[in-house]
Scaffold this motif. Structure first.
Motif, PDB file in Angstrom:
ATOM      1  N   VAL A 152      -3.606   3.144 -16.571  1.00 57.12           N
ATOM      2  CA  VAL A 152      -3.343   3.624 -15.216  1.00 57.12           C
ATOM      3  C   VAL A 152      -3.927   5.020 -15.106  1.00 57.12           C
ATOM      4  N   GLY A 153      -4.170   5.459 -13.873  1.00 55.99           N
ATOM      5  CA  GLY A 153      -4.677   6.794 -13.638  1.00 55.99           C
ATOM      6  C   GLY A 153      -3.550   7.757 -13.319  1.00 55.99           C
ATOM      7  N   LEU A 154      -3.849   9.039 -13.382  1.00 53.53           N
ATOM      8  CA  LEU A 154      -2.849  10.058 -13.055  1.00 53.53           C
ATOM      9  C   LEU A 154      -2.290   9.852 -11.659  1.00 53.53           C
ATOM     10  N   ASP A 155      -3.152   9.445 -10.722  1.00 58.49           N
ATOM     11  CA  ASP A 155      -2.720   9.265  -9.333  1.00 58.49           C
ATOM     12  C   ASP A 155      -1.911   7.991  -9.122  1.00 58.49           C
ATOM     13  N   ASP A 156      -1.884   7.096 -10.122  1.00 61.11           N
ATOM     14  CA  ASP A 156      -1.073   5.878 -10.014  1.00 61.11           C
ATOM     15  C   ASP A 156       0.402   6.160 -10.262  1.00 61.11           C
ATOM     16  N   LEU A 157       0.694   7.300 -10.901  1.00 65.10           N
ATOM     17  CA  LEU A 157       2.082   7.652 -11.190  1.00 65.10           C
ATOM     18  C   LEU A 157       2.742   8.220  -9.952  1.00 65.10           C
ATOM     19  N   VAL A 158       3.961   7.790  -9.703  1.00 61.36           N
ATOM     20  CA  VAL A 158       4.768   8.277  -8.584  1.00 61.36           C
ATOM     21  C   VAL A 158       5.864   9.161  -9.172  1.00 61.36           C
ATOM     22  N   GLY A 159       6.028  10.339  -8.585  1.00 60.57           N
ATOM     23  CA  GLY A 159       7.096  11.213  -9.047  1.00 60.57           C
ATOM     24  C   GLY A 159       6.589  12.472  -9.690  1.00 60.57           C
ATOM     25  N   PRO A 160       7.440  13.075 -10.513  1.00 62.93           N
ATOM     26  CA  PRO A 160       8.513  12.483 -11.307  1.00 62.93           C
ATOM     27  C   PRO A 160       9.720  12.076 -10.462  1.00 62.93           C
ATOM     28  N   ASP A 170      14.165  16.209 -23.847  1.00 62.32           N
ATOM     29  CA  ASP A 170      14.154  16.434 -22.403  1.00 62.32           C
ATOM     30  C   ASP A 170      13.042  15.579 -21.826  1.00 62.32           C
ATOM     31  N   GLU A 171      13.436  14.604 -20.979  1.00 63.59           N
ATOM     32  CA  GLU A 171      12.511  13.580 -20.506  1.00 63.59           C
ATOM     33  C   GLU A 171      12.273  13.685 -19.005  1.00 63.59           C
ATOM     34  N   VAL A 172      11.039  13.406 -18.616  1.00 63.47           N
ATOM     35  CA  VAL A 172      10.672  13.281 -17.214  1.00 63.47           C
ATOM     36  C   VAL A 172      10.141  11.857 -17.036  1.00 63.47           C
ATOM     37  N   PHE A 173      10.568  11.193 -15.953  1.00 59.01           N
ATOM     38  CA  PHE A 173      10.217   9.791 -15.707  1.00 59.01           C
ATOM     39  C   PHE A 173       9.305   9.669 -14.489  1.00 59.01           C
ATOM     40  N   TYR A 174       8.250   8.876 -14.640  1.00 59.94           N
ATOM     41  CA  TYR A 174       7.349   8.538 -13.540  1.00 59.94           C
ATOM     42  C   TYR A 174       7.446   7.045 -13.272  1.00 59.94           C
ATOM     43  N   TYR A 175       7.381   6.689 -12.013  1.00 59.48           N
ATOM     44  CA  TYR A 175       7.352   5.282 -11.596  1.00 59.48           C
ATOM     45  C   TYR A 175       5.890   4.878 -11.485  1.00 59.48           C
ATOM     46  N   VAL A 176       5.550   3.726 -12.026  1.00 61.32           N
ATOM     47  CA  VAL A 176       4.172   3.236 -11.903  1.00 61.32           C
ATOM     48  C   VAL A 176       4.199   1.749 -11.562  1.00 61.32           C
ATOM     49  N   PRO A 177       3.969   1.432 -10.268  1.00 66.13           N
ATOM     50  CA  PRO A 177       3.846   0.024  -9.881  1.00 66.13           C
ATOM     51  C   PRO A 177       2.564  -0.556 -10.461  1.00 66.13           C
ATOM     52  N   ILE A 178       2.671  -1.709 -11.086  1.00 64.86           N
ATOM     53  CA  ILE A 178       1.525  -2.397 -11.673  1.00 64.86           C
ATOM     54  C   ILE A 178       1.275  -3.633 -10.825  1.00 64.86           C
ATOM     55  N   THR A 179       0.127  -3.697 -10.164  1.00 64.54           N
ATOM     56  CA  THR A 179      -0.174  -4.838  -9.308  1.00 64.54           C
ATOM     57  C   THR A 179      -0.352  -6.081 -10.161  1.00 64.54           C
ATOM     58  N   GLY A 180       0.384  -7.122  -9.792  1.00 65.06           N
ATOM     59  CA  GLY A 180       0.308  -8.361 -10.543  1.00 65.06           C
ATOM     60  C   GLY A 180       1.020  -8.229 -11.868  1.00 65.06           C
ATOM     61  N   HIS A 181       0.797  -9.169 -12.739  1.00 63.09           N
ATOM     62  CA  HIS A 181       1.417  -9.153 -14.072  1.00 63.09           C
ATOM     63  C   HIS A 181       0.305  -8.939 -15.082  1.00 63.09           C
ATOM     64  N   ASN A 182       0.453  -7.974 -15.919  1.00 60.50           N
ATOM     65  CA  ASN A 182      -0.584  -7.629 -16.878  1.00 60.50           C
ATOM     66  C   ASN A 182      -0.121  -7.904 -18.299  1.00 60.50           C
ATOM     67  N   ASP A 183      -1.051  -8.422 -19.107  1.00 60.26           N
ATOM     68  CA  ASP A 183      -0.752  -8.624 -20.520  1.00 60.26           C
ATOM     69  C   ASP A 183      -0.633  -7.275 -21.199  1.00 60.26           C
ATOM     70  N   VAL A 184       0.254  -7.200 -22.146  1.00 63.61           N
ATOM     71  CA  VAL A 184       0.460  -5.970 -22.904  1.00 63.61           C
ATOM     72  C   VAL A 184       0.261  -6.288 -24.379  1.00 63.61           C
ATOM     73  N   HIS A 185      -0.004  -5.237 -25.159  1.00 60.68           N
ATOM     74  CA  HIS A 185      -0.169  -5.425 -26.594  1.00 60.68           C
ATOM     75  C   HIS A 185       0.290  -4.174 -27.328  1.00 60.68           C
ATOM     76  N   THR A 186       0.473  -4.325 -28.615  1.00 53.84           N
ATOM     77  CA  THR A 186       1.011  -3.249 -29.448  1.00 53.84           C
ATOM     78  C   THR A 186      -0.041  -2.660 -30.382  1.00 53.84           C
ATOM     79  N   GLY A 187      -1.315  -2.911 -30.120  1.00 53.28           N
ATOM     80  CA  GLY A 187      -2.387  -2.453 -30.987  1.00 53.28           C
ATOM     81  C   GLY A 187      -2.498  -0.944 -31.120  1.00 53.28           C
ATOM     82  N   GLY A 188      -1.960  -0.192 -30.161  1.00 51.41           N
ATOM     83  CA  GLY A 188      -2.039   1.265 -30.213  1.00 51.41           C
ATOM     84  C   GLY A 188      -0.830   1.935 -30.839  1.00 51.41           C
ATOM     85  N   TRP A 189       0.103   1.147 -31.357  1.00 54.17           N
ATOM     86  CA  TRP A 189       1.312   1.733 -31.936  1.00 54.17           C
ATOM     87  C   TRP A 189       0.981   2.554 -33.175  1.00 54.17           C
ATOM     88  N   THR A 190       1.640   3.692 -33.283  1.00 49.72           N
ATOM     89  CA  THR A 190       1.519   4.539 -34.475  1.00 49.72           C
ATOM     90  C   THR A 190       2.387   3.963 -35.592  1.00 49.72           C
TER      91      THR A 190
END
Length: 192
Positions: free
Chosen positions: A96-104, A122-142
Motif C-alpha cells: 500500500v502507499g502512504l496515501d492509502d493509510l487513513v488516520g491515525p 506506544d502504538e499508533v493505528f492506521y486504517y487501510v481499506p484493501i479493495t477486494g481480497h488479497n492473498d497474503v504471505h509470510t515470506g518477509g517475516w524476520t
C-alpha cells in the motif's frame, strides 16, 4: 532463531530506568472491502468485512496465544506512516502507499511480557481499506516474528466480534465496524 538471543530481539527497544523495555510502533487495521480504498465508508457491509490479523505466541508459554494487527517498531528517522506501510508489507506481502493509510485513527499504550521481559509499546493505528481480497504471505517475516508469530489470516468481522480468543486491541471489532460503516470522522481515539 533462539528465543534467548535477547540482543537480537530487543535491538530496536530502549530500556527505561524502571527496567521496562519500550518502543514506539505503528500498526495497520487492514480491512478487505469491495469499495474503493477511500476510508470514507461504502463498499462491503461491516459484518462481511475481513480484518487481517496475526496470531502471536508467548515463547515462554506456547499455550498463551492472541491475535493482533500487523505492525511493529518505528525505525530511527522513519515516520509512523512509513513504518506502518513497511511493516504491513514485511508481515503480509500487501503493498500500500502512504496515501492509502487513513488516520491515525487510534493510539494506545500497551504493557505486556515479550520474550520474558516487561515491555511497554506506544502504538499508533492506521486504517487501510484493501479493495477486494488479497492473498497474503509470510515470506518477509524476520527470525523474531517466526519465533513469536504462528499464523496470518483474514478474519470476518462477525467472527472476530464473537470469538473467545484474545484479540488486541480489545476495541478492534467495534473500531472496525465503525470505520467500515461510517468511515473515519477525523477523531484519533485513545484505546486500551
Amino acid at each position: 532463531m533462539n528465543p534467548e538471543d535477547s540482543d537480537h530481539v530487543f535491538r530496536e527497544w530502549q530500556q527505561d530506568a524502571d527496567g521496562v523495555w519500550n518502543r514506539r510502533a505503528a500498526r495497520t487495521i487492514a480491512v478487505a472491502t469491495d469499495g474503493t480504498p477511500s476510508g470514507h465508508g461504502g463498499g462491503r457491509g461491516a459484518a462481511d468485512a475481513e480484518v487481517l490479523l496475526l496470531r502471536g505466541v508467548d515463547v515462554q508459554d506456547p499455550s498463551h496465544t492472541w491475535w493482533f494487527t500487523p505492525g511493529g517498531g518505528i525505525d530511527e528517522g522513519e515516520s509512523a506512516r512509513a513504518a506502518a506501510v513497511r511493516e504491513l508489507f514485511e508481515e503480509s506481502g500487501l503493498r500500500v502507499g502512504l496515501d492509502d493509510l487513513v488516520g491515525p485513527v487510534a493510539v494506545r499504550s500497551a504493557s505486556f511480557p515479550y520474550f520474558g521481559r516487561p515491555c511497554r509499546q506506544d502504538e499508533v493505528f492506521y486504517y487501510v481499506p484493501i479493495t477486494g481480497h488479497n492473498d497474503v504471505h509470510t515470506g518477509g517475516w524476520t527470525a523474531v516474528e517466526r519465533a513469536s508469530v504462528t499464523e496470518l489470516r483474514w478474519w470476518r468481522l462477525c467472527d472476530l466480534a464473537g470469538t473467545s480468543e484474545t484479540v488486541y486491541p480489545p476495541a478492534l471489532p467495534e473500531l472496525v465496524r465503525v470505520l467500515v460503516t461510517d468511515g473515519w470522522d477525523g477523531t484519533r481515539l485513545t484505546i486500551s
